[in-house]
Design a protein around this motif. Structure first.
Motif, mmCIF file in Angstrom:
data_model
loop_
_atom_site.group_PDB
_atom_site.id
_atom_site.type_symbol
_atom_site.label_atom_id
_atom_site.label_comp_id
_atom_site.label_asym_id
_atom_site.label_seq_id
_atom_site.Cartn_x
_atom_site.Cartn_y
_atom_site.Cartn_z
ATOM 1 N N ILE A 135 -7.417 -0.383 -3.556
ATOM 2 C CA ILE A 135 -5.963 -0.449 -3.462
ATOM 3 C C ILE A 135 -5.421 0.879 -3.967
ATOM 4 C CG2 ILE A 135 -3.860 -1.597 -4.285
ATOM 5 C CD1 ILE A 135 -5.387 -3.540 -2.651
ATOM 6 N N ASN A 136 -4.522 1.486 -3.214
ATOM 7 C CA ASN A 136 -3.883 2.718 -3.654
ATOM 8 C C ASN A 136 -2.380 2.509 -3.739
ATOM 9 O OD1 ASN A 136 -4.252 5.857 -3.948
ATOM 10 N ND2 ASN A 136 -2.441 5.495 -2.713
ATOM 11 N N LEU A 137 -1.832 2.806 -4.905
ATOM 12 C CA LEU A 137 -0.381 2.753 -5.091
ATOM 13 C C LEU A 137 0.142 4.179 -4.948
ATOM 14 C CD1 LEU A 137 -0.260 0.684 -8.419
ATOM 15 C CD2 LEU A 137 -0.375 -0.182 -6.075
ATOM 16 N N MET A 167 -13.417 8.858 -0.855
ATOM 17 C CA MET A 167 -13.491 10.318 -0.799
ATOM 18 C C MET A 167 -12.179 10.813 -0.208
ATOM 19 S SD MET A 167 -15.462 12.718 -1.766
ATOM 20 C CE MET A 167 -17.209 12.310 -1.742
ATOM 21 N N PHE A 168 -11.406 11.457 -1.062
ATOM 22 C CA PHE A 168 -10.099 11.976 -0.669
ATOM 23 C C PHE A 168 -10.274 13.364 -0.051
ATOM 24 C CE2 PHE A 168 -6.154 14.243 -1.648
ATOM 25 C CZ PHE A 168 -5.256 13.399 -1.023
ATOM 26 N N LEU A 169 -9.502 13.633 0.977
ATOM 27 C CA LEU A 169 -9.515 14.940 1.638
ATOM 28 C C LEU A 169 -8.243 15.689 1.265
ATOM 29 C CD1 LEU A 169 -10.697 13.830 5.194
ATOM 30 C CD2 LEU A 169 -12.057 15.022 3.453
ATOM 31 N N CYS A 196 7.274 2.430 -3.608
ATOM 32 C CA CYS A 196 5.845 2.372 -3.915
ATOM 33 C C CYS A 196 5.156 1.777 -2.703
ATOM 34 C CB CYS A 196 5.572 1.543 -5.154
ATOM 35 S SG CYS A 196 3.806 1.334 -5.498
ATOM 36 N N LEU A 197 4.405 2.642 -1.998
ATOM 37 C CA LEU A 197 3.612 2.200 -0.851
ATOM 38 C C LEU A 197 2.266 1.734 -1.395
ATOM 39 C CD1 LEU A 197 3.017 2.056 2.183
ATOM 40 C CD2 LEU A 197 2.588 4.511 2.127
ATOM 41 N N ILE A 198 1.838 0.564 -0.969
ATOM 42 C CA ILE A 198 0.584 -0.024 -1.452
ATOM 43 C C ILE A 198 -0.378 -0.089 -0.269
ATOM 44 C CG2 ILE A 198 -0.454 -2.016 -2.592
ATOM 45 C CD1 ILE A 198 2.436 -2.676 -3.635
ATOM 46 N N ASN A 199 -1.458 0.682 -0.370
ATOM 47 C CA ASN A 199 -2.436 0.769 0.716
ATOM 48 C C ASN A 199 -3.685 -0.011 0.337
ATOM 49 O OD1 ASN A 199 -0.923 2.597 2.291
ATOM 50 N ND2 ASN A 199 -1.672 4.326 1.086
ATOM 51 N N ARG A 200 -4.206 -0.804 1.286
ATOM 52 C CA ARG A 200 -5.462 -1.526 1.062
ATOM 53 C C ARG A 200 -6.530 -1.009 2.008
ATOM 54 N NH1 ARG A 200 -5.567 -7.558 2.669
ATOM 55 N NH2 ARG A 200 -6.019 -6.576 4.680
ATOM 56 N N TYR A 201 -7.648 -0.549 1.424
ATOM 57 C CA TYR A 201 -8.793 -0.038 2.180
ATOM 58 C C TYR A 201 -9.948 -1.003 2.004
ATOM 59 C CZ TYR A 201 -6.424 4.543 2.009
ATOM 60 O OH TYR A 201 -5.534 5.572 2.130
ATOM 61 N N GLN A 202 -10.651 -1.277 3.109
ATOM 62 C CA GLN A 202 -11.896 -2.018 3.052
ATOM 63 C C GLN A 202 -12.987 -1.101 3.605
ATOM 64 O OE1 GLN A 202 -9.946 -5.354 4.997
ATOM 65 N NE2 GLN A 202 -10.154 -6.586 3.141
ATOM 66 N N ARG A 205 -10.097 4.176 7.027
ATOM 67 C CA ARG A 205 -9.888 5.609 6.795
ATOM 68 C C ARG A 205 -8.426 5.948 6.995
ATOM 69 N NH1 ARG A 205 -10.663 8.541 12.147
ATOM 70 N NH2 ARG A 205 -11.500 10.236 10.926
ATOM 71 N N LEU A 206 -8.072 7.153 6.550
ATOM 72 C CA LEU A 206 -6.722 7.656 6.772
ATOM 73 C C LEU A 206 -6.884 9.084 7.264
ATOM 74 C CD1 LEU A 206 -3.722 6.856 6.404
ATOM 75 C CD2 LEU A 206 -3.860 7.767 4.081
ATOM 76 N N THR A 207 -6.496 9.337 8.493
ATOM 77 C CA THR A 207 -6.702 10.668 9.068
ATOM 78 C C THR A 207 -5.732 11.675 8.433
ATOM 79 O OG1 THR A 207 -5.218 10.127 10.878
ATOM 80 C CG2 THR A 207 -7.556 9.777 11.277
ATOM 81 N N LEU A 208 -6.094 12.953 8.535
ATOM 82 C CA LEU A 208 -5.296 14.022 7.919
ATOM 83 C C LEU A 208 -3.848 13.944 8.388
ATOM 84 C CD1 LEU A 208 -7.395 17.331 8.014
ATOM 85 C CD2 LEU A 208 -6.824 15.948 6.005
ATOM 86 N N HIS A 209 -2.946 14.003 7.428
ATOM 87 C CA HIS A 209 -1.506 13.950 7.740
ATOM 88 C C HIS A 209 -0.738 14.597 6.601
ATOM 89 C CE1 HIS A 209 -2.094 10.563 4.999
ATOM 90 N NE2 HIS A 209 -0.821 10.744 4.649
ATOM 91 N N GLN A 210 0.544 14.830 6.815
ATOM 92 C CA GLN A 210 1.449 15.249 5.751
ATOM 93 C C GLN A 210 2.423 14.114 5.477
ATOM 94 O OE1 GLN A 210 2.804 18.656 8.151
ATOM 95 N NE2 GLN A 210 2.540 19.906 6.318
HETATM 96 C C1 MD5 Z 1 -4.291 7.121 -0.382
HETATM 97 N N1 MD5 Z 1 -2.227 7.739 0.603
HETATM 98 O O1 MD5 Z 1 -5.280 7.335 -1.067
HETATM 99 C C2 MD5 Z 1 -3.305 8.244 -0.167
HETATM 100 C C3 MD5 Z 1 -2.845 8.728 -1.490
HETATM 101 C C4 MD5 Z 1 -0.377 7.897 2.112
HETATM 102 C C5 MD5 Z 1 -1.577 8.484 1.502
HETATM 103 O O2 MD5 Z 1 -1.907 9.616 1.804
HETATM 104 O O3 MD5 Z 1 0.361 8.624 2.777
HETATM 105 O O4 MD5 Z 1 -0.138 6.690 1.885
HETATM 106 S S1 MD5 Z 1 -1.333 9.729 -1.508
HETATM 107 C C6 MD5 Z 1 -1.937 11.323 -1.182
HETATM 108 C C7 MD5 Z 1 -1.016 12.532 -1.089
HETATM 109 C C8 MD5 Z 1 0.355 12.429 -1.038
HETATM 110 C C9 MD5 Z 1 1.122 13.605 -0.975
HETATM 111 C C10 MD5 Z 1 0.547 14.863 -0.938
HETATM 112 C C11 MD5 Z 1 -0.835 14.921 -0.965
HETATM 113 C C12 MD5 Z 1 -1.607 13.772 -1.039
HETATM 114 N N2 MD5 Z 1 -1.482 16.173 -0.915
HETATM 115 O O5 MD5 Z 1 -0.798 17.236 -0.918
HETATM 116 O O6 MD5 Z 1 -2.738 16.197 -0.865
HETATM 117 O O7 MD5 Z 1 -4.055 6.019 0.160
#
Ligand code: MD5
Ligand code: FE
Length: 203
Positions: free
Chosen positions: A195-197, A143-145, A107-113, A117-122
């Motif tokens: 916070i994102n889990l 706003m999720f991309l 479980c990755l726990i992300n904290r945003y203030q 931002r989180l740039t586009l990734h896989q």
């Molecule tokens: C976040 N976190 O809101 C996002 C939620 C990360 C991350 O991206 O890598 O920590 S997880 C979003 C996600 C995971 C796997 C696939 C897809 C989205 N997708 O296909 O859109 O902090």
């Protein structure tokens, strides 16, 4: 209440609401043992998202690369255990979206203030792409991309609010995704942060 973003991607609005009162004190305990930190990418950039982890494996990054590790590199100890209620929430959300038997080990726990931002990734550091990823949003909105399979594909914007859970699996597991810079806001329970889990099966 349930929105389908794509064939195998679902937003479960407010799904985590009944769990929140139990999650917050557990998050506090986790971050006391393994505090939030800003990781550095292999390219040498400090991430604007602050991260910590719980579970058997945690995701980490440094100049040598991205990896999952049983050890928190900041303290040399195992990551805090994943609390039972975290696992129950992740499994219930996965099942609701059609993924029975989800057994996350990380479980990755992300904290945003505001401004984070989180740039586009896989997400490609997991062994088993057949398992879904479950993401729980707490606190101020983001706003999720939601992109495609190429970085250049146009991304849809999906607002995520406190209590929302998103499940991605199957053909949508490897889509590009990210989060736009957060706007200033205040949440009654979490203050000016999100916070994102993110539950994964890493091994
Ligand atoms: C976040 N976190 O809101 C996002 C939620 C990360 C991350 O991206 O890598 O920590 S997880 C979003 C996600 C995971 C796997 C696939 C897809 C989205 N997708 O296909 O859109 O902090
Ligand atoms: Fe991701």
């Amino acid at each position: 209440r349930q929105q389908q973003l794509a064939q195998d991607a679902f937003v479960l609005r407010a799904f985590a609401t009944p769990y929140v009162a139990q999650l917050l004190p557990l998050l506090e305990t986790i971050q006391q043992a393994s505090p939030f930190r800003h990781l550095v990418t292999p390219g040498g950039f400090r991430m604007s998202v602050a991260m910590t982890c719980c579970g058997a494996l945690g995701w980490t990054s440094d100049r040598r690369g991205y990896r999952y590790s049983a050890i928190d590199p900041d303290n040399g100890r195992n990551w805090p255990a994943m609390p039972d209620i975290f696992l129950l929430l992740a499994q219930a959300a996965a099942a609701q979206a059609g993924f029975d038997g989800f057994l996350p080990d990380a479980c990755l726990i992300n904290r945003y203030q505001p401004g984070t931002r989180l740039t586009l990734h896989q997400d490609k550091d997991e062994q088993d792409y057949a398992a879904p990823i479950v993401s729980v949003s707490l606190g101020i909105p983001a706003m999720f991309l939601f992109g495609g399979h190429e970085r250049s594909d146009k991304a849809a914007r999906v607002p995520l609010f406190h209590g929302d859970v998103v499940v991605w699996g199957g053909v949508d597991r490897l889509r590009y995704h990210g989060v736009l810079p957060l706007k200033e806001a205040e949440h009654p329970l979490l203050g000016g942060q999100r916070i994102n889990l993110t539950f994964r099966k890493a091994a």
